[in-house]
Design a protein around this motif. Structure first.
Motif, PDB file in Angstrom:
ATOM      1  N   VAL A  11       0.756  -1.237  -0.017  1.00  0.00           N
ATOM      2  CA  VAL A  11      -0.065  -0.288   0.096  1.00  0.00           C
ATOM      3  C   VAL A  11       0.793   1.343  -0.006  1.00  0.00           C
ATOM      4  N   ASP A  13      -0.219   4.780   0.177  1.00  0.00           N
ATOM      5  CA  ASP A  13      -1.235   5.513   0.421  1.00  0.00           C
ATOM      6  C   ASP A  13      -1.464   6.883   0.148  1.00  0.00           C
ATOM      7  N   VAL A  24      -6.719  -4.315   2.154  1.00  0.00           N
ATOM      8  CA  VAL A  24      -7.659  -3.036   2.093  1.00  0.00           C
ATOM      9  C   VAL A  24      -8.988  -3.497   2.167  1.00  0.00           C
ATOM     10  N   ILE A  31     -13.666   2.914   1.945  1.00  0.00           N
ATOM     11  CA  ILE A  31     -12.470   1.982   2.682  1.00  0.00           C
ATOM     12  C   ILE A  31     -13.006   1.835   4.097  1.00  0.00           C
ATOM     13  N   VAL A  34      -7.591  -0.818   6.834  1.00  0.00           N
ATOM     14  CA  VAL A  34      -6.370  -0.761   6.061  1.00  0.00           C
ATOM     15  C   VAL A  34      -5.337  -1.469   6.937  1.00  0.00           C
ATOM     16  N   VAL A 492      -5.651   6.258   0.668  1.00  0.00           N
ATOM     17  CA  VAL A 492      -5.908   4.885   0.931  1.00  0.00           C
ATOM     18  C   VAL A 492      -5.749   4.969   2.536  1.00  0.00           C
TER      19      VAL A 492
END
Length: 570
Positions: A11, A13, A24, A31, A34, A492
């Motif tokens: 990831v 992000d 994820v 989302i 994570v 993310v």
């Protein structure tokens, strides 16, 4: 239960922190987790050996028309772009009165290189207000798309044909301001305008915003500042050749009057023009001292741009060239065969911002039509001229005449030395410089900037390696999302929208540009497929799988205030 979990990926992000192995988890369009995820999911995507990043944000596009016949915004979507900003450079398709549809089509064809046949056959033009236009797109797009309100459309709506002839009277400025209020209240992301002499309408006149007074423009900037989640974009004469003091002051004032960031397009960079770069960033310094913020857009890779003797391009902007290139085919061929005419055209190019385009020996012959030209595809004009014993301009004229001026010509990249790229890398750390400027959706038959995210990733991972992977991703995700105030996008993170791209770091990149005839009316455009893009999710829905569209229309119409936060400048 989760709707989807992406497992085992690295990831990156979007915040610039170091990559990490993480899963994820996605529920609905968000989302939700994570990290290490054990919760069952309806769908699992194995990202082992792959990178999971936020979807890319393209801050300067012209998808205003294309989204009506191509809601997926190809090829940007194939290159991991999940959010686009349209309505740039002062040009939008709304607000619109029925009387002005033809004018607007011809203007967009002239200034933004959108084929007139595509505009006539691919869009029905059945709206009036800016809100009507946005409503037509809502629910019918495969990317997230937000649109600035074009100054030209506002003036044309209020003033009609006189919008290209004179400044607005006081009552007309009030009407234009009211119309902008209404457009922003409906979800317009802000105001865009142009004062550049390169922008003429389909009749050859100045486009409407070029005729506006500074007082009118600053009045509209004040309107923008009264609406939440808005911004400014402007093109002025100095964007190409360097801002003069008046333009520097105007850009700074626009931002300060609105109390909103202003971005302009595009900052060209090379090691030999340090003085020009310094001048181009002067509006940013002045804006900060006055309580504003001015941001320059610049591209992280060289965008493919072909030149043409048959359709509008920068060659046509060289003094004296337009008069020849707009002649009927037979007359144009006759004029270009004349050595005196060729000498005059070549001389006219010297000492202009387009002088580098007159290095005709430095062109690669692209797609051709005439059988005698096809063996020349992929070859350098200088080599062809040498074999024929003629100068490069004469060689290129012979080639394009044989193709009835449809030849695709690729100029070799300029400013491509290590020193040039070192200057660019240093600029990317400047908080008043933003990566972008693809012009995706415009200049369709001669420019291809839309693949820049994958090309930049390829350069970062396997090419010049100017920045780290996490920094490259940040520059194309969180940084533009924050400038435009895109709420919960560009990262993310738990709670963010599930706009994600999953790519193979060993192969991510772009195929060479190719010309296709897939627009409405069989009009031409350039396109390029991506490589190494395994999955793209838009609001939690898979939009791209192994580089190919799934046909999902999960994009959101980004409306100011609802989907954007206010980014004030002080």
């Amino acid at each position: 239960m989760l709707d989807c979990v992406i497992t085992g990926g690295t990831v990156v992000d979007g915040t610039g922190v170091a990559p990490r192995l993480a899963d994820v988890g996605i529920r609905g369009d968000r989302i939700v987790a994570v990290g290490s995820i054990d919760e069952p999911a309806t769908r699992r995507i194995d990202a082992t050996g792959l990178v999971v990043a936020p979807g890319f944000v393209d801050p300067h596009t012209h998808y205003d028309a294309q989204l009506f016949w191509d809601g997926f915004a190809t090829p940007s979507n194939q290159h991991g772009v999940t959010s686009v900003i349209g309505g740039n450079c002062g040009f939008t398709l709304a607000p619109l009165k029925p009387r002005d549809a033809d004018y607007t089509r011809r203007m967009m064809a002239r200034v933004e290189g959108m084929p007139l046949q595509a505009l006539e056959n691919g869009v029905d033009w059945q709206w009036d207000s800016f809100g009507d236009y946005l409503d037509r797109l809502e629910g019918n797009i495969g990317v997230n798309a937000g649109f600035l309100v074009g100054h030209c459309a506002l003036r044309r709506y209020v003033m009609g044909p006189e919008s290209v002839e004179r400044a607005a009277r006081a009552n007309e400025v009030d009407a234009i301001a009211t119309l902008l209020h209404q457009s922003l209240a409906a979800g317009g992301l802000g105001l865009s305008t142009t004062r550049s002499s390169t922008h003429s309408d389909g009749d050859g006149n100045r486009v409407p915003s070029r005729v506006a007074s500074e007082d009118e423009l600053l009045t509209l900037c004040r309107v923008v500042g009264q609406h939440e989640g808005t911004t400014l974009e402007a093109i002025v004469e100095g964007c190409l050749k360097g801002f003069d003091p008046a333009e520097t002051q105007l850009l700074a004032n626009m931002s300060a009057y609105a109390n909103r960031p202003l971005n302009w397009n595009v900052l060209t960079v090379d090691a030999a023009s340090a003085g020009l770069i310094e001048r181009q960033l002067q509006p940013s310094r002045l804006a900060r001292s006055n309580g504003g913020r001015v941001v320059a857009l610049t591209m992280p890779v060289t965008a493919e741009m072909n030149m043409s003797f048959g359709t509008f391009c920068s060659l046509w902007l060289i003094p004296g060239w337009r008069e020849v290139l707009t002649l009927p085919l037979a007359e144009k061929a006759q004029a270009l065969r004349d050595p005196q005419t060729r000498a005059r055209l070549f001389a006219n190019a010297q000492g202009t911002p387009f002088e580098h385009r007159a290095n005709f020996g430095g062109y690669i012959v692209g797609t051709t039509v005439a059988p005698q030209n096809q063996p020349l595809e992929g070859r350098l004009v200088a080599d062809i001229a040498r074999e024929r014993g003629v100068d490069p301009f004469a060689a290129i004229v012979d080639i394009v005449i044989a193709d009835d001026f449809t030849t695709v010509l690729w100029p070799l990249p300029t400013s491509d030395t290590d020193a040039d790229w070192a200057v660019r890398r240093d600029l990317w750390s400047n908080e008043d410089v933003l990566l972008g400027g693809s012009d995706a959706g415009a200049h369709l038959d001669r420019m291809l900037g839309s693949p820049y995210p994958t090309r930049f990733l390829a350069d970062t991972l396997r090419g010049r390696k100017l920045v780290s992977l996490e920094r490259a991703v940040q520059l194309m995700t969180d940084t533009p999302a924050r400038l435009f105030g895109l709420r919960d996008r560009g990262r993310v993170a738990a709670g963010a929208f599930a706009d994600l791209v999953v790519f193979d770091p060993a192969t991510v990149g772009s195929d060479p540009a190719r010309r296709v005839s897939d627009l409405p009316g069989n009009s031409l455009r350039l396109t390029s497929a991506s490589t190494g893009i395994e999955h793209v999710l838009v609001n939690g829905v898979e939009a791209i799988v192994q580089g190919q569209s799934t046909g999902a229309l999960a994009g959101t119409l980004l409306r100011s205030g609802r989907d954007t936060d206010t980014i004030a400048t002080n």
